[in-house]
Design an enzyme around this catalytic site. Structure first.
Site, PDB file in Angstrom:
ATOM      1  N   ASP A 187       0.780 -48.188 -29.930  1.00 59.13           N
ATOM      2  CA  ASP A 187       1.555 -46.958 -29.802  1.00 59.13           C
ATOM      3  C   ASP A 187       1.339 -45.965 -30.946  1.00 59.13           C
ATOM      4  OD1 ASP A 187       2.570 -48.693 -27.933  1.00 59.13           O
ATOM      5  OD2 ASP A 187       4.663 -48.430 -28.496  1.00 59.13           O
TER       6      ASP A 187
ATOM      7  N   ASP B 234      12.312 -48.263 -30.226  1.00 53.86           N
ATOM      8  CA  ASP B 234      11.516 -47.030 -30.119  1.00 53.86           C
ATOM      9  C   ASP B 234      12.344 -45.765 -30.296  1.00 53.86           C
ATOM     10  OD1 ASP B 234       9.642 -48.954 -29.420  1.00 53.86           O
ATOM     11  OD2 ASP B 234       9.723 -48.494 -27.283  1.00 53.86           O
TER      12      ASP B 234
END
Length: 469
Positions: free
Chosen positions: A41, A160
């Site tokens: 990510d 996140d």
């Protein structure tokens, strides 16, 4: 494990592995990739004091999903990048199984990271802490530690954080899974980044008119675009349909209007951001000149990633190119960031019947295709694109099974922009109306071969390398 031990192991892995990784013919010339190990990510994408900063999930110790570090690049122009000191290593008890994804903000002039500390227990359970770290004068990050424990009513899958400033408050969207194993996005507010108050669930399975819609929503990102609020997210657990949701996990967006006070976010339907084989966990930032830029991970969790040949050279995965976002009639339009045009070499043009087109080198190139007529394109024998007048089909053989697999787009085709870089293809349809991003591993140098008996117009540029110092 002590941070000094982790850093010693990471340094040894970089020193021993960078030569074979750099020599890999599939190594990108102008996309960002890890020096060694596994990248996934994008994190903390921000423009701060005139420099772009892009942090990234990184396991320098192996081509495997383990306890993630945060690597760090920076650039003034999205073309010339430099390595910055390693931002985070999973050395503390509150992040023992990885410094998971998060975001960056400027707080009183100081670059500040908000990320998830992932903790797993021997019995198979887990928990998560949302943590803070602030940049010091040496360009390194001092960990403040957890600022938010696991919220009540949710499983250990809460992660996140994406944080932004609105009306003198900090706000956070957070991916979550409730105790009924349904994916959600939470909205939280803070005065100082240290104390957070949960305002409620603004989206997720069973909310805002959605039926059951996945067991976990990862990597949320919420921003304003053309007088609307856009929520990016990655729902996990959507069943595949004939022409959508074809990857293991999906990445897409909702368009609506967020009421920050009531935590109410009425929104429209879910739209996929990218229809290719590899795209996930995108993150955006707003530039100093007002543009909204996106970078995604050219990978898919739990897919066929470990069958990619770069694993043998000690590295795996790249980022997408940076993309400019606009919102037109409720749909996101994605275009390659304008800075990338500076990589172009001399332009070649051609027009005629598709089957008579020259066979160009696309190892590291940009190609524009203009036609409304059926044609097919072969990318070095490893990836095929076919337009039949209604469906655009991207086909390759699955790297694990060897069987053909396909991704599709349906509409009225006018224009394609194809960006290629040794082992990646990004296809922008009709000026960014849709995108197909995929890794591929052709015989090099890669050649583009077209077939068809109708008119087609082509433009071709070779692309220079980005600079990574």
């Amino acid at each position: 494990m002590k941070e000094s031990t982790l850093l010693k192991q990471a340094l040894r892995r970089v020193m021993s592995g960078q030569v074979p990784a750099a020599a890999d013919p599939y190594r990108p010339g102008w996309h960002l990739a890890p020096a060694v190990g596994l990248l996934n990510d994008p994190n903390g994408f921000i423009q701060h004091n005139g420099r772009y900063h892009l942090f990234y999930q990184w396991n320098p110790l192996a081509c495997a999903h383990g306890a993630k570090f945060w690597g760090h690049w920076s650039s003034t122009d999205l073309l010339h990048w430099r390595h910055e000191p390693l931002a985070l290593a999973p050395s503390e008890a509150f992040e023992s199984h990885g410094c998971y994804s998060g975001s960056a903000v400027t707080d009183h002039g100081q670059l500040t990271l908000i990320y998830t500390g992932n903790v797993k227990y021997p019995d198979g359970s887990r928990t998560a802490f949302q943590c803070l770290a602030r940049q010091n004068a040496e360009g390194e990050f001092d960990k403040i530690g957890p600022v938010l424990d696991l919220p009540a009513g949710y499983s250990g899958h809460v992660r996140d954080p994406k944080v932004w400033r609105h009306n003198n408050h900090w706000y956070m969207v957070l991916g979550a899974q409730d105790l009924a194993l349904q994916g959600k996005v939470l909205l939280l507010r803070s005065e100082d980044l240290l104390t957070w108050h949960t305002l409620g669930e603004i989206a997720g399975s069973g909310l805002n008119g959605l039926a059951e819609f996945g067991y976990m929503w990862e990597c949320p990102d919420l921003f304003r675009l053309a007088d609307h609020d856009v929520l990016l997210c990655c729902p996990q657990g959507l069943p595949a349909e004939a022409d959508r949701y074809l990857n293991t996990f999906q990445s897409g967006y909702f368009v609506g209007q967020l009421d920050h006070q009531s935590a109410h976010f009425p929104h429209g339907d879910f739209s996929e951001l990218d229809l290719g084989f590899e795209f996930y966990a995108p993150q955006t930032t707003q530039t100093d000149d007002g543009r909204r830029l996106l970078i995604g991970w050219m990978g898919i969790p739990d897919g066929d990633e470990f069958y990619q040949p770069t694993v043998e050279q000690g590295w795996i995965h790249t980022m997408t190119c940076p993309r400019e976002l606009t919102l037109v009639a409720g749909k996101i339009i994605q275009q390659p960031a304008r800075e990338l045009q500076q990589l172009r070499g001399t332009m070649q043009q051609w027009q005629g019947l598709a089957g008579d087109a020259p066979i160009w080198d696309i190892t590291q190139a940009e190609v524009e295709i203009e036609t409304e007529h059926p044609f097919s394109a072969d990318f070095a024998g490893d990836l095929q694109l076919q337009w039949d007048g209604e469906w655009l089909r991207l086909t390759r053989n699955n790297r694990r099974s060897g069987l053909p697999e396909q991704r599709v787009w349906r509409g009225s085709l006018r224009h394609l922009t194809v960006l290629s870089d040794h082992s990646s293809i990004e296809i922008f349809i009709n000026g960014g109306e849709s995108v197909m991003s995929s890794r591929y591993f052709p015989a090099l140098p890669a050649r583009l071969t077209l077939k068809g008996d109708r008119q087609i117009a082509l433009r071709h540029w070779s692309l220079a390398d980005c600079v990574i110092e």
